[in-house]
Design a protein around this motif. Structure first.
Motif, PDB file in Angstrom:
ATOM      1  N   LEU A   2       0.784  -1.337   0.066  1.00  0.00           N
ATOM      2  CA  LEU A   2       0.018  -0.037  -0.125  1.00  0.00           C
ATOM      3  C   LEU A   2       0.827   1.318   0.049  1.00  0.00           C
ATOM      4  O   LEU A   2       0.620   2.071  -0.621  1.00  0.00           O
ATOM      5  CB  LEU A   2      -0.728   0.222   1.077  1.00  0.00           C
ATOM      6  N   SER A   3       2.024   1.306   0.887  1.00  0.00           N
ATOM      7  CA  SER A   3       2.964   2.308   0.846  1.00  0.00           C
ATOM      8  C   SER A   3       3.390   2.682  -0.686  1.00  0.00           C
ATOM      9  O   SER A   3       3.417   3.770  -0.990  1.00  0.00           O
ATOM     10  CB  SER A   3       3.995   2.412   1.903  1.00  0.00           C
ATOM     11  N   LEU A   4       3.772   1.625  -1.188  1.00  0.00           N
ATOM     12  CA  LEU A   4       4.289   1.768  -2.840  1.00  0.00           C
ATOM     13  C   LEU A   4       3.197   2.316  -3.564  1.00  0.00           C
ATOM     14  O   LEU A   4       3.583   3.264  -4.428  1.00  0.00           O
ATOM     15  CB  LEU A   4       4.881   0.498  -3.206  1.00  0.00           C
ATOM     16  N   TYR A   5       1.991   2.010  -3.536  1.00  0.00           N
ATOM     17  CA  TYR A   5       0.839   2.594  -4.239  1.00  0.00           C
ATOM     18  C   TYR A   5       0.837   4.025  -3.910  1.00  0.00           C
ATOM     19  O   TYR A   5       0.583   4.850  -5.023  1.00  0.00           O
ATOM     20  CB  TYR A   5      -0.471   1.738  -3.933  1.00  0.00           C
ATOM     21  N   LEU A   6       0.580   4.325  -2.787  1.00  0.00           N
ATOM     22  CA  LEU A   6       0.541   5.674  -2.394  1.00  0.00           C
ATOM     23  C   LEU A   6       1.603   6.419  -2.989  1.00  0.00           C
ATOM     24  O   LEU A   6       1.577   7.710  -3.363  1.00  0.00           O
ATOM     25  CB  LEU A   6       0.254   5.814  -0.814  1.00  0.00           C
ATOM     26  N   LEU A   7       2.945   6.049  -2.741  1.00  0.00           N
ATOM     27  CA  LEU A   7       3.907   6.692  -3.329  1.00  0.00           C
ATOM     28  C   LEU A   7       4.097   6.947  -4.930  1.00  0.00           C
ATOM     29  O   LEU A   7       4.325   8.198  -5.302  1.00  0.00           O
ATOM     30  CB  LEU A   7       5.275   6.064  -2.775  1.00  0.00           C
ATOM     31  N   ALA A   8       3.769   5.910  -5.482  1.00  0.00           N
ATOM     32  CA  ALA A   8       3.550   6.035  -6.958  1.00  0.00           C
ATOM     33  C   ALA A   8       2.428   6.744  -7.217  1.00  0.00           C
ATOM     34  O   ALA A   8       2.588   7.728  -8.237  1.00  0.00           O
ATOM     35  CB  ALA A   8       3.373   4.716  -7.510  1.00  0.00           C
ATOM     36  N   PRO A 108       4.720   6.285 -14.342  1.00  0.00           N
ATOM     37  CA  PRO A 108       4.411   6.427 -12.948  1.00  0.00           C
ATOM     38  C   PRO A 108       2.827   5.794 -12.856  1.00  0.00           C
ATOM     39  O   PRO A 108       2.479   5.452 -11.920  1.00  0.00           O
ATOM     40  CB  PRO A 108       4.532   7.934 -12.447  1.00  0.00           C
ATOM     41  N   ALA A 109       2.114   6.156 -13.796  1.00  0.00           N
ATOM     42  CA  ALA A 109       0.707   5.730 -13.508  1.00  0.00           C
ATOM     43  C   ALA A 109       0.542   4.089 -13.771  1.00  0.00           C
ATOM     44  O   ALA A 109      -0.152   3.720 -12.804  1.00  0.00           O
ATOM     45  CB  ALA A 109      -0.095   6.432 -14.726  1.00  0.00           C
ATOM     46  N   ALA A 110       1.476   3.601 -14.516  1.00  0.00           N
ATOM     47  CA  ALA A 110       1.101   2.114 -14.630  1.00  0.00           C
ATOM     48  C   ALA A 110       1.778   1.482 -13.419  1.00  0.00           C
ATOM     49  O   ALA A 110       1.420   0.526 -13.010  1.00  0.00           O
ATOM     50  CB  ALA A 110       2.045   1.859 -15.938  1.00  0.00           C
ATOM     51  N   ALA A 111       2.976   2.168 -12.871  1.00  0.00           N
ATOM     52  CA  ALA A 111       3.437   1.727 -11.615  1.00  0.00           C
ATOM     53  C   ALA A 111       2.366   1.498 -10.538  1.00  0.00           C
ATOM     54  O   ALA A 111       2.278   0.519  -9.782  1.00  0.00           O
ATOM     55  CB  ALA A 111       4.607   2.324 -11.176  1.00  0.00           C
ATOM     56  N   ALA A 112       1.729   2.776 -10.334  1.00  0.00           N
ATOM     57  CA  ALA A 112       0.746   2.887  -9.278  1.00  0.00           C
ATOM     58  C   ALA A 112      -0.651   1.942  -9.718  1.00  0.00           C
ATOM     59  O   ALA A 112      -0.966   1.135  -8.578  1.00  0.00           O
ATOM     60  CB  ALA A 112       0.338   4.274  -9.122  1.00  0.00           C
TER      61      ALA A 112
END
Length: 120
Positions: A2-8, A108-112
């Protein structure tokens, strides 16, 4: 995850704000990096750059406002917008020179989106 998602996601938001700023205030440089237009043509497209800037700014503001949605609606709404960003960035990247749109919008959008999918 979740933290990676929020960072992305925050990277996507910041990127859209930065791109909106550049399109509004630094359009000739952005346009030259994206197209093969002449200097005269670039000057004639300044209003187009500002239109793009309002679009990117609105996306960033909308993603910020999505944090005010009820908990169950936040992530799916954000994921939907991220999917739209990925789609429009892929189309935009195919019609411009260089990898600026691909690098700064699509990745960045794809990573998120991937981090969101791994988190559900």
């Amino acid at each position: 995850m979740l933290s990676l998602y929020l960072l992305a996601l925050l990277t996507v938001i910041l990127g859209h704000f930065i791109f909106a700023y550049l399109q509004w205030f630094k359009w000739p440089g952005v346009c030259k990096r994206l197209t093969d237009l002449t200097n005269e043509e670039v000057i004639k497209t300044i209003s187009l750059g500002r239109s793009f800037a309002s679009y990117n700014g609105a996306i960033a503001i909308g993603l910020c406002l999505s944090f005010l949605l009820p908990e169950g609606s936040q992530r799916p709404s954000q994921a939907f917008v991220l999917a739209l960003i990925v789609g429009t960035a892929a189309v935009g990247a195919s019609g411009t020179k260089g990898n600026m749109i691909l690098t700064y919008r699509l990745m960045p959008a794809a990573a998120a989106l991937v981090f969101w999918l791994l988190n559900i």
